[in-house]
Design a protein around this motif. Structure first.
Motif: not given
Length: 241
Positions: A80, A83, A87-88, A90, A149, A154, A156, A215-218
């Motif tokens: 991702t 990380p 936050p990272s 979204r 989060d 989330v 990472r 979606d970078n957190q998924r």
């Protein structure tokens, strides 16, 4: 695996709905990079990236031949983005000026929700119960690979970090297990995730004048190696509002 559905010059609500449903959206026919910017700004807030700019050219730059890095032509394995940011980002987006014509350069995606379903209980515990330090601004972030989060999960993850101790390692780096954030167990987990990624990924060759948003957190993502040095994408980080 081909992507069955893409969006043509949609509004932000369509992009959000597609990302919520599938984890990503592919937007075609934008009529130039300038038309991608308002869409991304409607999605969230553009964030400065590693070198401080809001845009990062993902294209071949001489000098990175021996590294797993965005401006090399080498494979980049599952991760991702950013990380160690808190936050990272979204969302992550790639606008394509010129796609590789050599058969490589795919952007691969794999849903973290599916990953959790495929891992053994002890592997999930490594994801959730063992915080590590992800390098980033101000010393980075110390947290687990998979955490809650603000009421949402989330993810990472960095194959490179778990197997070499860094985000953009030399390709020949083989560190001792005690140098790794989760030791040998973390290296083994990274190999398992990489194998599942290879089996279940969605490979995307982003067309010219198209924008891929996910979606970078998924979602985990990766990049296959390529030979066409004219390949040119532009990367954006977007924070959720």
């Amino acid at each position: 695996m081909a992507v069955k559905e893409t969006l043509v010059t949609p509004d932000v609500a369509e992009v959000r709905a597609k990302v919520e449903q599938d984890g990503f959206a592919l937007v075609r026919g934008l009529g130039g990079q300038r038309n991608a910017i308002p869409l991304l700004q409607a999605l969230g807030t553009l964030l400065p990236q590693y070198k401080g700019g809001l845009e990062h050219d993902v294209t071949y730059v001489p000098g990175f031949e021996g590294k797993s890095y965005s401006q090399s032509v080498n494979t980049i394995l599952a991760h991702t983005e950013a990380p160690g940011w808190d936050p990272s980002p979204r969302y992550l987006a790639l606008y394509c000026h010129h796609q590789a014509r050599c058969g490589g350069g795919y952007t691969d995606l794999f849903d973290g929700r599916r990953l959790i379903e495929l891992l053994a209980p002890e592997e999930i515990r490594l994801l959730t119960d063992h915080p590590i330090t992800f390098p980033g601004p101000g010393g980075g972030v110390r947290t687990s690979l998979f955490s809650g989060d603000g009421g949402r999960a989330v993810l990472r993850f960095s194959y490179n970090l778990l197997t070499t101790g860094g985000y953009d390692p030399d390709l020949d780096r083989v560190p001792a297990a005690e140098e790794l954030p989760l030791g040998q167990a973390g290296g083994d987990l990274a190999e398992k995730v990489s194998a599942l990624f290879a089996e279940h990924r969605t490979p995307l060759l982003i067309p010219d004048d198209a924008l891929l948003v996910w979606d970078n957190q998924r979602m985990l993502h990766a990049r296959s190696e390529y030979a066409d040095q004219d390949r040119h994408l532009v990367r954006y980080w977007i924070a959720d509002r």
